[in-house]
Write a protein that holds these residues in place. Structure first.
Motif, PDB file in Angstrom:
ATOM      1  N   THR A 101     131.486  52.384  45.726  1.00 24.02           N
ATOM      2  CA  THR A 101     130.929  51.125  45.248  1.00 24.02           C
ATOM      3  C   THR A 101     131.227  50.914  43.778  1.00 24.02           C
ATOM      4  O   THR A 101     131.644  51.836  43.064  1.00 24.02           O
ATOM      5  CB  THR A 101     129.400  51.090  45.487  1.00 24.02           C
ATOM      6  OG1 THR A 101     128.909  49.770  45.227  1.00 24.02           O
ATOM      7  CG2 THR A 101     128.663  52.084  44.603  1.00 24.02           C
TER       8      THR A 101
ATOM      9  N   PRO B 233     130.538  47.450  40.531  1.00 28.73           N
ATOM     10  CA  PRO B 233     130.294  46.033  40.250  1.00 28.73           C
ATOM     11  C   PRO B 233     131.506  45.376  39.604  1.00 28.73           C
ATOM     12  O   PRO B 233     132.300  46.027  38.927  1.00 28.73           O
ATOM     13  CB  PRO B 233     129.125  46.102  39.262  1.00 28.73           C
ATOM     14  CG  PRO B 233     129.419  47.355  38.469  1.00 28.73           C
ATOM     15  CD  PRO B 233     130.117  48.308  39.411  1.00 28.73           C
TER      16      PRO B 233
ATOM     17  N   SER C 109     134.277  46.543  41.839  1.00 24.96           N
ATOM     18  CA  SER C 109     134.118  46.225  43.256  1.00 24.96           C
ATOM     19  C   SER C 109     135.450  45.947  43.937  1.00 24.96           C
ATOM     20  O   SER C 109     135.580  46.118  45.147  1.00 24.96           O
ATOM     21  CB  SER C 109     133.179  45.024  43.419  1.00 24.96           C
ATOM     22  OG  SER C 109     133.814  43.823  43.036  1.00 24.96           O
TER      23      SER C 109
ATOM     24  N   ASP D 164     130.539  44.794  44.809  1.00 28.87           N
ATOM     25  CA  ASP D 164     129.503  43.970  44.194  1.00 28.87           C
ATOM     26  C   ASP D 164     130.134  42.929  43.280  1.00 28.87           C
ATOM     27  O   ASP D 164     130.521  43.223  42.160  1.00 28.87           O
ATOM     28  CB  ASP D 164     128.548  44.889  43.409  1.00 28.87           C
ATOM     29  CG  ASP D 164     127.456  44.134  42.654  1.00 28.87           C
ATOM     30  OD1 ASP D 164     127.367  42.907  42.793  1.00 28.87           O
ATOM     31  OD2 ASP D 164     126.701  44.797  41.916  1.00 28.87           O
ATOM     32  N   SER D 165     130.286  41.704  43.788  1.00 26.98           N
ATOM     33  CA  SER D 165     130.644  40.533  42.976  1.00 26.98           C
ATOM     34  C   SER D 165     132.132  40.385  42.691  1.00 26.98           C
ATOM     35  O   SER D 165     132.560  40.300  41.539  1.00 26.98           O
ATOM     36  CB  SER D 165     129.852  40.533  41.657  1.00 26.98           C
ATOM     37  OG  SER D 165     128.464  40.514  41.903  1.00 26.98           O
TER      38      SER D 165
ATOM     39  N   PHE E 255     128.662  42.122  48.347  1.00 29.48           N
ATOM     40  CA  PHE E 255     127.570  41.288  47.851  1.00 29.48           C
ATOM     41  C   PHE E 255     128.140  40.287  46.855  1.00 29.48           C
ATOM     42  O   PHE E 255     128.980  40.646  46.003  1.00 29.48           O
ATOM     43  CB  PHE E 255     126.482  42.110  47.145  1.00 29.48           C
ATOM     44  CG  PHE E 255     125.516  41.230  46.390  1.00 29.48           C
ATOM     45  CD1 PHE E 255     124.473  40.611  47.058  1.00 29.48           C
ATOM     46  CD2 PHE E 255     125.694  40.966  45.033  1.00 29.48           C
ATOM     47  CE1 PHE E 255     123.605  39.740  46.382  1.00 29.48           C
ATOM     48  CE2 PHE E 255     124.834  40.109  44.347  1.00 29.48           C
ATOM     49  CZ  PHE E 255     123.780  39.501  45.027  1.00 29.48           C
TER      50      PHE E 255
ATOM     51  N   THR F 176     126.758  40.536  39.530  1.00 29.82           N
ATOM     52  CA  THR F 176     126.502  41.942  39.826  1.00 29.82           C
ATOM     53  C   THR F 176     125.013  42.219  40.048  1.00 29.82           C
ATOM     54  O   THR F 176     124.147  41.524  39.503  1.00 29.82           O
ATOM     55  CB  THR F 176     127.061  42.916  38.768  1.00 29.82           C
ATOM     56  OG1 THR F 176     126.245  42.936  37.612  1.00 29.82           O
ATOM     57  CG2 THR F 176     128.506  42.579  38.430  1.00 29.82           C
TER      58      THR F 176
ATOM     59  N   ILE G  24     123.923  45.870  41.727  1.00 29.73           N
ATOM     60  CA  ILE G  24     123.547  47.235  42.106  1.00 29.73           C
ATOM     61  C   ILE G  24     123.118  48.115  40.934  1.00 29.73           C
ATOM     62  O   ILE G  24     122.517  49.163  41.153  1.00 29.73           O
ATOM     63  CB  ILE G  24     124.680  47.942  42.880  1.00 29.73           C
ATOM     64  CG1 ILE G  24     125.963  47.993  42.034  1.00 29.73           C
ATOM     65  CG2 ILE G  24     124.915  47.268  44.214  1.00 29.73           C
ATOM     66  CD1 ILE G  24     127.048  48.848  42.668  1.00 29.73           C
TER      67      ILE G  24
ATOM     68  N   MET H 120     117.885  44.511  42.428  1.00 30.29           N
ATOM     69  CA  MET H 120     118.294  44.780  43.811  1.00 30.29           C
ATOM     70  C   MET H 120     117.106  45.107  44.712  1.00 30.29           C
ATOM     71  O   MET H 120     117.172  44.942  45.925  1.00 30.29           O
ATOM     72  CB  MET H 120     119.317  45.924  43.861  1.00 30.29           C
ATOM     73  CG  MET H 120     118.782  47.287  43.475  1.00 30.29           C
ATOM     74  SD  MET H 120     119.985  48.620  43.796  1.00 30.29           S
ATOM     75  CE  MET H 120     119.665  48.954  45.542  1.00 30.29           C
TER      76      MET H 120
END
Length: 336
Positions: free
Chosen positions: A173, A175, A179, A203-204, A263, A314, A316, A321
């Motif tokens: 993972t 951001p 990501s 993430d994003s 996400f 973002t 996480i 979150m």
């Protein structure tokens, strides 16, 4: 999978027993202190300095490969080594104490953190190339940039494989820029640890388009062709096809047992600013996110997504979150 279908699917997941949670054994393990490790001779930051790779040991059977976020760098202004225009984080800015105070998935003491008991391998972002570059590029006589972020991310992967060979669960993972390569790195982890359950969470970055001219421009400057893996699925592709959405396509075709997840905020201001350079209006961002997902799934890759309203960027790394909920589905439960 459109927005409504995506949320219905998320609701079903939230109602089901958690597939990836903290086992009793993992919960009993206390995460250790953050400590640096050497990445190897090929690793470098944009200015030629050495990246600071970090590790936090806990449960050796459950590991997070975390790819730090930042901005893209492709010009003299954005690739400057100093100043407000710099698009990436300097390795010297990442110190263990900062990670100790970070929230979200980093908070090992949060009672709802699904990865609290996991070990972490932290790959810094200091090359401005979304962890995919392999090139040295001269923007000016006094600005020669090492765009070799792929070597750094692979060093993190190799460290994980060497030090956690019996990992049963691996979460890949990151951001923002971190990501982007998560599907690629997830499939590469699956190649090296075939017995592990591998999950990726980007993430994003769901709005970035598959545009042939953009793919080639970025690819030539960053050297992204060097990150194309030696897979049957990628044997005949070139730079024009090596795109951000394409990473999900090729990774999913190569390693279909990996869980690919994303996400995004529907009107992410940071993604909107970057896509505006190629003529995409901010109001069209969520449409582009949905279109990218449809394209990925049409290729045969199953992509699980959570899209929230708003312009944020973002999630996480922040305790938001744990509070975020869309149509009755908490992000934390969906993530678990």
């Amino acid at each position: 999978m459109g927005l409504r279908r995506r949320l219905i699917f998320a609701a079903a997941l939230a109602a089901a027993p958690l597939a990836v949670g903290i086992s009793v054994a993992a919960a009993d393990l206390v995460a250790g202190e953050w400590s640096p490790f050497e990445g190897g001779p090929e690793t470098t930051c944009a200015d030629g300095s050495q990246p600071m790779f970090l590790e936090r040991q806990a449960d050796p059977s459950k590991v997070v490969l975390y790819l730090e976020g930042g901005g893209g760098c492709w010009s003299t202004e954005t690739c400057t080594f100093d100043g407000p225009g710099k698009a990436y984080v300097s390795s010297s800015d990442i110190v263990p104490d900062l990670l100790t105070d970070r929230g979200g998935i980093f908070d090992a003491e949060h009672p709802e953190n699904p990865v609290a008991g996991f070990s972490f391998v932290y790959v810094p972002y200091c090359t401005g190339v979304v962890h995919l570059g392999t090139a040295t590029y001269e923007y000016a006589p006094d600005l020669v940039v090492e765009h070799k972020g792929f070597y750094n991310s692979m060093a993190g992967l190799e460290h994980l494989v060497a030090n956690y060979p019996d990992a049963e669960e691996v979460l890949v993972t990151g951001p923002s820029a971190g990501s982007v390569p998560t599907p690629l790195l997830g499939a590469l982890v699956a190649d090296r640890l075939p017995s592990a359950r591998v999950v990726t969470l980007g993430d994003s970055s769901g709005a970035y388009p598959d545009d042939a001219l953009l793919n080639v421009f970025v690819g030539l400057v960053w050297g992204t062709e060097g990150a194309i893996p030696d897979w049957p699925e990628t044997a005949d592709i070139g730079l024009s096809e090596w795109s951000m959405p394409g990473l999900y396509v090729f990774a999913g075709q190569h390693a279909p047992d990996v869980t690919y997840a994303r996400f995004d905020y529907a009107y992410d201001a940071a993604q909107a600013e970057r896509t505006s350079f190629i003529g995409i209006d901010a109001d069209d961002l969520v449409t582009l996110i949905d279109q990218n997902e449809a394209t990925v799934e049409a290729s045969g890759t199953e992509l699980v997504s959570y899209v929230a309203p708003g312009t944020g960027h973002t999630l996480i790394d922040d305790d938001t979150m744990y509070a975020l909920e869309v149509e009755g589905v908490r992000f934390r439960d969906w993530f678990s």
